[in-house]
Design an enzyme around this catalytic site. Sequence first.
Site, PDB file in Angstrom:
ATOM      1  N   SER A   1       8.751   5.127  10.763  1.00  0.00           N
ATOM      2  CA  SER A   1       8.595   3.684  10.807  1.00  0.00           C
ATOM      3  C   SER A   1       7.987   3.176  11.824  1.00  0.00           C
ATOM      4  O   SER A   1       6.692   3.573  12.335  1.00  0.00           O
ATOM      5  CB  SER A   1      10.037   3.042  10.375  1.00  0.00           C
TER       6      SER A   1
ATOM      7  N   ASP B   1       8.498   2.874  -1.197  1.00  0.00           N
ATOM      8  CA  ASP B   1       8.334   2.333   0.252  1.00  0.00           C
ATOM      9  C   ASP B   1       7.235   1.245  -0.097  1.00  0.00           C
ATOM     10  O   ASP B   1       6.070   1.586  -0.292  1.00  0.00           O
ATOM     11  CB  ASP B   1       7.880   3.398   1.206  1.00  0.00           C
TER      12      ASP B   1
ATOM     13  N   HIS C   1      12.136   3.567   1.770  1.00  0.00           N
ATOM     14  CA  HIS C   1      11.893   3.530   3.370  1.00  0.00           C
ATOM     15  C   HIS C   1      12.901   3.946   4.142  1.00  0.00           C
ATOM     16  O   HIS C   1      14.075   3.620   3.654  1.00  0.00           O
ATOM     17  CB  HIS C   1      11.573   2.034   3.744  1.00  0.00           C
TER      18      HIS C   1
END
Length: 318
Positions: A165, A261, A291
Amino acid sequence: MNKKNVYKMMTSEMLETLNKQAELIGDTFSTDVTYEKMRENYVSERKFWNKGGPEPKQTVDLKIEGPYGSIAIRIHYPKKRRGNGSIVYIHGGGFVVGNIDTHSRIMRMLMEETESVVIGVDYHLAPEYKYPKQVEECVFLVEWLRNHAEKYNIDPNDIALAGDSAGANLCLATALYLRDNKKHVSYLRCLLLYYGTYGLTDSKSMRLFGGEYDGLSEEDLKTYRNMYIGGENKDLRYYDCLSNDLTHGIPPCYIACGNLDPLQDDSKLLNDILTYHHQKAVLEKFKGVIHGFLHYTSIVPEAKEAIRNGAKFYRGLN
């Protein structure tokens, strides 16, 4: 209102994790609270997912003096080691939450699968510290490791960067910063980039996915960006990495994301640009996961597979 019903598209294991999350912390990823509360919720929820997993042969915790104060780092040495390469792991959390404890199991699993030393870094968080301070701290750590490599039994010319991320953003930004300012990054073996954000502020995937289940609604994403970037007009090449020159000098990249995601288009676009310009990159998209799925290796098989496949990519470059 136009978003897809991701609950019908998730794997059973992914649904199981969401149920467990709701049980642990009801509103884990809410950004409608103070950033202190966001961190408290995140740390509390991640404790459960970090239980178990591989045990290192040795763990060394250090504090080093960086450009913006003390930086905590954690070095995991595997029981079975292949060569003297090392991997700097940069944790995710929107640049606002997370630390080396919240990503402990991911780091230890990567350590075991790669049979390499993994080094976690507790860079300073936003909004108290804003971009590009985090990038500069990660650059500082890479250079510090190279200068102290012999003491910690690592090869200064065999360092990889990995992250998830926001951490994946910082991995790519660090490599770009080193390339642009230090002229070469031949010592960087590769980048392992898990569901990163690389600069898109709108995309097809952002319109179709993201909500309370992953804390990545459009408003959530704006909140994280505002806390990290702020309102000043800055050179954003090391946040909006897609606006930087990606045509040369990029270490080989393993790029992974889930097909549910909202940030997946960042990964797809990054891969398209790199491969078009003959930079080595592999994109892998995992079906039925959202995610942040890398945290759930105790339940979600795709999380184990993503770490294992990233490790395979890493080993294959030796």
